[in-house]
Design a protein around this motif. Structure first.
Motif, short mmCIF file in Angstrom:
data_model
loop_
_atom_site.label_atom_id
_atom_site.label_comp_id
_atom_site.label_asym_id
_atom_site.label_seq_id
_atom_site.Cartn_x
_atom_site.Cartn_y
_atom_site.Cartn_z
N THR A 23 -8.75 0.22 13.58
CA THR A 23 -9.07 1.45 12.86
C THR A 23 -7.86 1.92 12.04
OG1 THR A 23 -8.68 2.62 14.94
CG2 THR A 23 -10.96 2.32 14.28
N MET A 77 -4.04 -4.70 4.29
CA MET A 77 -5.15 -4.97 3.38
C MET A 77 -4.71 -5.09 1.93
SD MET A 77 -8.03 -2.56 5.12
CE MET A 77 -9.52 -3.22 4.41
N GLY A 78 -3.42 -5.08 1.68
CA GLY A 78 -2.94 -5.24 0.31
C GLY A 78 -2.96 -6.69 -0.11
N ARG A 116 -7.95 0.01 8.86
CA ARG A 116 -9.00 0.49 7.95
C ARG A 116 -8.66 1.86 7.36
NH1 ARG A 116 -14.40 -1.65 8.88
NH2 ARG A 116 -14.23 -3.66 9.92
N PHE A 117 -8.01 2.71 8.17
CA PHE A 117 -7.72 4.05 7.68
C PHE A 117 -6.56 4.06 6.68
CE2 PHE A 117 -5.78 8.33 8.05
CZ PHE A 117 -6.85 9.08 7.61
N TRP A 164 -16.33 7.71 10.15
CA TRP A 164 -15.37 8.69 10.68
C TRP A 164 -15.84 10.10 10.42
CZ3 TRP A 164 -11.18 5.54 7.76
CH2 TRP A 164 -10.94 4.34 8.45
N ARG A 211 -10.22 -11.24 0.73
CA ARG A 211 -10.74 -11.17 2.10
C ARG A 211 -12.19 -11.60 2.09
NH1 ARG A 211 -8.41 -6.29 1.60
NH2 ARG A 211 -10.36 -5.16 1.36
N GLN A 255 0.81 -1.21 0.00
CA GLN A 255 0.00 0.00 0.00
C GLN A 255 0.85 1.26 0.00
OE1 GLN A 255 -2.75 -1.42 -0.68
NE2 GLN A 255 -4.07 -1.53 1.09
N GLY A 297 -5.03 1.27 5.26
CA GLY A 297 -5.00 0.18 4.29
C GLY A 297 -3.89 -0.82 4.59
#
Ligand SMILES: Cc1cc2nc3c(=O)[nH]c(=O)nc-3n(C[C@H](O)[C@H](O)[C@H](O)COP(=O)(O)OP(=O)(O)OC[C@H]3O[C@@H](n4cnc5c(N)ncnc54)[C@H](O)[C@@H]3O)c2cc1C
Ligand code: FES
Lengths: 93, 389
Positions: free
Chosen positions: A30, A39-40, A33-34, B157, B303, A10, A36
């Motif tokens: 969080t 999450m790659g 999620r913020f 958010w 995922r 990322q 990334g």
């Protein structure tokens, strides 16, 4: 601060991670999620250790207390087709 | 002993509904507001959904509520000063059988009569819109150009930040364990740490709304069920619109990063309510997505996750005051539609709570409707396992 790459998929540097934590994304879930991170395509296999260590240093939470965000199964990527081997085409649901 | 904290309004649940409500209440300067969540904000269904947005439903009640929402989505990033990545990519409800198509046509008529600019597409027009779609999977559909997607976490958010800016206090990791009542009146809540005084409690606890209501001695007609989703590796752009298929009980879109994200419900929902995926559901999704988009069969799954939501007997949300318990309000039971409904849910509930008057668009969703024989009939929702984005 130096610009060291911590998450390769990322393109995240240590500065990106620290900034996100300071902005209030200060829980590993969080933060993930913020930014990334995790999450790659490698799903965090290459960066989890880096990010968790940096997170622990920045927030003062001891590393041992941290739970790395869920590695969403499957651990090894598999194709959609191999998950639904029965047949393809216009089958009914 | 320090004196207990006091708030004018306490919201239980820091999902997209609770946070939108907190923001909208603060806009109306309704005093001290607190939001409590047992985990991080957005940890419930709000950070796990399909991100799909439309107002093209079949009943007047749903169309009015969700179109109010859609209009708010259009300016939400500017309003909250945070990019929620709302993309008006269009939303297609796919028809796979002549019966599906007839239903789309009836719904489209009603939508148009209410001012929505939806239109019917034939099979050829669908193929033009989505060339990658298996031509055998469709006979047409109804298209809403104004529909689209937004980024779920960003919305959570954005509302939280805007609410905080207006003075709302948000307490993550602070579970509510009791709702205090004295002679049919709310007097406060108890968190895992302390008692908090308040005259108004809003139950926005998502899948746990039934449990929270029970803390106040109120029984809600809510069923909890789970929905699962998968995301593939990033792919070349092949799907430009948000797409749902009533036939396959499936919904999907391609994200800005190129990932294909979709969810579907198997015919037989398992009673399991945990957050782990089930093999049954994942195979069902793989089969359905592979048959809608043959090109997806080679794509790698990256995922997968599950989320839980609550639904009412007519599958519409429960919005309003609870009769017989002063100060207790519900913003719950959104099923598979509470993300798209969040701008309107918060806006209209804030109006109801502060003005004491029920906005027209909310009235049909009053929690008493089952007792008074006024359940809503929403035709795009059918059967037992069909709530889809
Ligand atoms: C897989 C999936 C796909 C979906 N797809 C779509 C879609 O495409 N479009 C759409 O519009 N909707 C979709 N939905 C539905 C949507 O996500 C929900 O309707 C919406 O998020 C509900 O928001 P909420 O704030 O009411 O609930 P939630 O986000 O669940 O928030 C409730 C919060 O309350 C907290 N809580 C519960 N009990 C307590 C307590 N005792 N004390 C303190 N806090 C408590 C929880 O921790 C939680 O954070 C989908 C849902 C799922 C699961
Ligand atoms: S290196 Fe961070 S997700 Fe792959």
């Amino acid at each position: 601060m130096s610009k060291k790459m911590v998450c390769f998929c990322q393109d995240l540097t240590d500065a990106d991670i620290v900034r996100a934590i300071k902005e209030g994304y200060d829980h590993l879930e969080t933060l993930k999620r913020f930014t990334g991170a995790f999450m790659g395509p490698c799903q965090g296999k290459m960066c989890a250790a880096n990010v968790v260590k940096l997170y622990a240093e920045t927030t003062g939470h001891p590393v041992e207390d941290l739970r790395i965000p869920t590695m969403r199964p499957p651990v090894e990527p598999i194709s959609l087709g191999s998950l639904a081997p029965e047949k393809g085409g216009d089958d009914d649901a | 002993m320090p004196r207990p904290k006091h708030y004018d309004i306490v919201i239980i649940g820091g999902g997209v509904q609770g946070l939108s409500l907190a923001y909208n209440l603060a806009l109306r300067e309704t005093g001290k507001i607190a939001v409590f969540d047992k985990s991080y904000i957005g940890s419930g269904a709000s950070g796990r959904n399909g991100e799909m947005i439309r107002s093209a439903f079949g009943s007047e009640e749903w169309i009015r509520l969700f179109d109010t929402s859609l209009r708010l989505w259009e300016t939400l990033s500017a309003e909250l000063d945070f990019n929620v990545m709302f993309t008006r990519c269009g939303y297609l409800v796919l028809a796979s059988t002549p019966e599906d198509l007839a239903a789309c046509r009836t719904n489209c008529k009603r939508q148009n009569a209410m001012g929505l600019k939806t239109r019917m597409l034939n099979a050829g027009e669908v193929a033009e819109l989505i060339p990658s779609l298996n031509p055998q999977a469709t006979v047409g559909g109804v298209f809403q150009k104004e529909g689209g997607v937004a980024r779920h976490d960003a919305v959570v958010w954005a509302y939280a930040r805007a609410a905080r800016r207006l003075g709302v206090e948000i307490f993550p990791y602070t579970e509510i364990v009791a709702v205090n009542v004295d002679t049919a009146k709310i007097t406060g809540v108890r968190t895992i740490r302390e008692n908090v005084l308040t005259g108004i409690v809003v139950n926005a606890a998502g899948a746990f709304a039934g449990q929270v209501a029970e803390m106040a001695g109120v029984k809600l007609l809510l069923d909890v069920y789970r929905l699962e989703m998968i995301v593939t590796e990033p792919l070349k752009p092949f799907l430009q619109v948000a797409l749902s298929s009533p036939h396959f009980l499936a919904y999907m879109h391609q994200t800005a990063r190129g990932e294909f994200a979709g969810g579907a419900e198997p015919q037989n929902l398992s009673p399991y309510l945990g957050l782990k995926n089930t093999r049954h559901a994942v195979q069902d999704m793989a089969r359905k997505f592979g048959s809608l988009f043959p090109g997806l069969r080679g794509a790698k799954l990256m995922r997968q996750w599950a989320g839980i939501v609550a639904k009412s007997p007519d599958r519409g949300p429960l919005l309003g005051a609870v009769d017989g318990l002063e100060g207790f309000f519900l913003n719950a039971g959104w099923g598979g539609y509470g993300f798209m409904g969040s701008p309107a849910g918060g806006r209209l509930m804030a109006e109801l709570i502060t003005d004491g008057q029920v906005p027209d668009a909310l009235y049909p969703f009053n929690p008493d409707r089952f007792a008074t024989g006024q359940a809503i009939v929403e035709p795009t929702i059918i059967g037992a396992a069909e709530d889809k984005g």
